[in-house]
Write a protein that holds these residues in place. Structure first.
Motif, PDB file in Angstrom:
ATOM      1  N   SER A 133      57.164  94.198  34.355  1.00 11.78           N
ATOM      2  CA  SER A 133      56.234  93.075  34.480  1.00 11.78           C
ATOM      3  C   SER A 133      56.492  92.347  35.789  1.00 11.78           C
ATOM      4  N   THR A 135      52.965  92.458  25.770  1.00 16.04           N
ATOM      5  CA  THR A 135      53.086  91.645  26.982  1.00 16.04           C
ATOM      6  C   THR A 135      53.112  90.149  26.710  1.00 16.04           C
ATOM      7  N   HIS A 194      57.790  92.943  25.218  1.00 10.52           N
ATOM      8  CA  HIS A 194      58.135  94.180  25.916  1.00 10.52           C
ATOM      9  C   HIS A 194      58.554  95.297  24.970  1.00 10.52           C
TER      10      HIS A 194
END
Length: 710
Positions: free
Chosen positions: A407, A650, A688
């Motif tokens: 990310s 996410t 995640h």
């Protein structure tokens, strides 16, 4: 801390008052939340970090309330209106709304209709009506007609203004109205401007929205409040004016004589005016504020949990790393880092349109692979991330090399920050961003502490919630994560050290300065030589700092130096050295914990010491795992209902979890699609996490993807 506050905190947290008192004493002595929860379990009764943080929060709240009470008492006393009963009521308050209700009648205010009526000499008439002993209000009102009052009706109107204000400032009435409003429904209606502004469409779920206040979800309330603030919605609580009027009159008339019909008529007019003009707008706002406070707490809780998961994401550790910040037109910035995260090389490649320099880019990557021999490759997950990942898969590389999607939320914030400029003064923003992506893979915690948590792309409505409460929660979360993992004293940056218990930015800088001037730390005791790091700071920080390969192996453990003598006794009783005891499960199993309990160290601490000796400096984080999206899915147009796909979580909100499935748009697993009985998404998935999802629906026009957790 006053007993009333201690009792209130204990009741809120369902703990004993002595636990609250001991925590407050420790805070007053400069102790931090991580230190108290880990090394003072005997004093706290084994309270965890969450409970200790709550105690500190309410300690701060009540400290501010006590200052507010002093101001209020001084103001009322200066007016000559402070009675013993009022003083006692104020001093016994533990609720801010109740405190402000008591203060409201005496609070300095702008000129009002009631104050004008008082200036016209109508307060005696209002007093007579207020007591319900006046039989003929009209006759009495005629006595006030004169230069300032034109008629008896005007006199009665002025008296009603005074009564209406008194009613609106009566604590019992305000509390009764609050309770009524909090049980009613919130009614949302779209405004005319909502039809004229395209941006308003994102709120269309709330254009005709009605829900009981007690059932409104945190994300719903924050959404409608934002929409109202932007002028797209009107909000109203549908309290019944007649029922409220009856309740107001009941609270006002308790214990008073029954009025005449004429007086009752005047009082009803005052009650109606008090409700419509003063109470309804005020209490409606307070009810929404109370609900928003609850929504803030819930949203901040979710934000804090997301942040914790983000900071404690699995690290790959000290490996040679190639990191790529992907891009189309501007190219991909590639950096090579050594195992310590130091920048060795940076270069831009252009494998994507419009340049399409694929062969040249492959040759450049191969040359860097040959020279710097990276063990892992970190690819930013933003724009062109998927395309760059596909490109890298076409390049031959050793089997041991693993490719990770990382990310890049907040990387641009970091790259333009003072921290980044200080670290890389000779490099531009793109290089700094790529370095940050690589370091995030190596050790997310060490890198992410440099970035404002609000820029990390997790949570919901973070800019709408109470910012002071949000900062408190996020600071506590970062501090908790850093101290739960522990910090290598010889490699940590000053930004990471600043979050260690009892350190802070100034001491962190001094610790790094001492290290640069004197070389590696070889023992925790050397910390005492650091400028301005005194005994109290040493006590708070020493247990959370690690020194691998230290002379004393306990310096690389969570055993606090104040307890080293206990470990020495344990080793002596077993007939071995301390070095032999550390990491020796067999020897640790032979330790009789009860033998080492004394006045300072109780059984909880001794058991913690033994557990740490078994596995010293154990990292609570999991190992990193590589991941791949479905090879044949690249765009939202490739999706159709019924597909089963791999994805990465996410973001987590109160209503569900967002998942990256590799098509440039995140899909949503609504909480109803997470499994039977799931009401809290954060308990079903974590940030995640690698998961499998089922595609339920694809809305191409709105670019929305509905998913189900498999």
């Amino acid at each position: 801390m006053k007993e009333i506050y201690v009792q209130d905190i204990a009741a809120r947290l369902s703990i004993k008052p002595w636990q609250v008192e001991n925590c407050v004493e420790l805070f007053a002595d400069g102790a931090t939340i991580p230190f108290v929860s880990r090394y003072r379990k005997e004093r706290t009764g084994g309270l965890d970090e969450v409970a200790v943080a709550e105690i500190r929060h309410w300690n701060d709240v009540f400290s501010e309330m006590e200052k507010r009470k002093e101001t209020i008492l001084e103001t009322i006393s200066a007016l000559g209106a402070l009675t013993d009963e009022l003083k006692k009521s104020i001093e016994q308050c533990v609720d801010s709304s109740e405190l402000e209700d008591l203060y409201l009648p005496y609070k300095p205010k702008r000129r009002t209709r009631a104050s004008i009526a008082k200036e016209n000499g109508l307060e005696p008439l209002a007093d007579a009506m207020w007591t319900l002993k006046l039989r003929d209000p009209l006759s009495e009102a005629r006595r006030y007609v004169g230069a300032k009052v034109a008629s008896a009706d005007e006199a009665l109107a002025g008296a009603r203004d005074i009564i209406a204000e008194r009613l609106s400032e009566t604590a019992a009435i305000r509390e009764a109205m609050r309770q009524i409003f909090l049980t009613r429904r919130l009614v949302c209606k779209k405004t005319k401007s909502a039809d004229q502004v395209p941006e308003a469409s994102k709120y269309r779920s709330y254009f005709d929205f009605i829900i009981p206040l007690q059932r409104v979800a945190s994300h719903q309330l924050l959404a409608v409040l934002r929409a109202a603030g932007e002028g797209f919605l009107t909000l109203k609580i549908d309290a019944d004016p007649e029922a409220c009027g009856r309740k107001i009159y009941y609270e006002f008339s308790k214990g008073k004589p029954y009025p005449t019909d004429e007086l009752r008529k005047q009082l009803n007019l005052a009650v109606e005016d008090a409700y419509k003009r003063l109470l309804e707008p005020s209490i409606s706002g307070e009810a929404l504020k109370i609900c928003k406070q609850k929504a803030d707490v819930e949203s901040i809780r979710i934000f804090g949990e997301n942040l914790r998961q983000l900071l404690l994401a699995p690290p790959v550790g000290g490996k040679r790393t190639m990191a790529i910040d992907p891009g189309f037109r501007t190219g991909c910035k590639v950096v090579c880092l050594d195992s310590q995260g130091n920048l060795l090389h940076s270069e831009a490649i252009f494998p994507h349109p419009p340049a399409n320099e694929k062969v040249k880019s492959i040759n450049a990557v191969c040359a860097m692979m040959e020279k710097y021999k990276p063990e892992v490759i970190a690819i930013g997950s933003g724009t062109a991330g998927r395309e760059t990942e596909d490109f890298m898969k076409k390049i031959p590389m050793p089997e041991y090399v693993r490719v990770y999607s990382v990310s890049e939320d907040g990387a641009s914030i970091y790259s333009a920050s003072e921290v980044a400029r200080k670290e890389f003064p000779d490099y531009d923003l793109t290089v700094r961003g790529a370095v940050s992506i690589g370091r995030r893979l190596m050790d997310p915690l060490s890198e992410l502490v440099k970035i404002d948590p609000k820029s990390l792309g997790v949570g919901q409505y973070q800019h709408d919630v109470d910012q002071a409460l949000l900062k408190e929660k996020l600071d506590n979360t970062v501090e908790s994560c850093v101290n739960s993992v522990g910090v290598d004293l010889n490699t940590a940056s000053e930004y990471l050290l600043a979050y260690v218990s009892g350190v802070g930015p100034s001491l962190a800088s001094n610790i790094v300065e001492y290290r640069s001037q004197n070389g590696r730390y070889t023992s925790r005791e050397q910390l005492r030589k650091v400028k301005r790091l005194g005994d109290k700071a040493f006590q708070q920080c020493a247990g959370f700092l690690r020194i691998p390969d230290a002379t004393n192996p306990l310096d690389n453990s969570a055993v606090h130096p104040e307890a080293y003598h206990i470990v020495a006794r344990m080793a002596s009783d077993l007939g071995v050295r301390v070095e032999d005891l550390v990491s020796n499960t067999g020897l640790c199993d032979r330790i009789e914990a009860g033998r080492y309990v004394d006045g300072q160290f109780g059984l909880p601490t001794v058991n913690d010491i033994i557990s740490e000796l078994r596995k010293p400096s154990r990292d609570p984080r999991e190992a990193a795992q590589d991941f791949s999206f479905a090879d044949d899915i690249h765009f939202i147009d490739d999706l159709h209902p019924g597909m089963e796909l791999p994805g990465i979580v996410t973001n987590i909100t109160a209503f569900g979890a967002f998942v990256d499935i590799g098509v440039h748009e995140n899909g949503l697993i609504h909480v109803s699609q997470m499994g039977r009985g799931v009401t809290d998404p954060s308990r079903a998935v974590h940030l995640h996490q690698k998961i499998k999802v089922l595609v339920l629906d694809v809305d191409l026009d709105r670019k929305r993807i509905s998913l189900r957790l498999i």
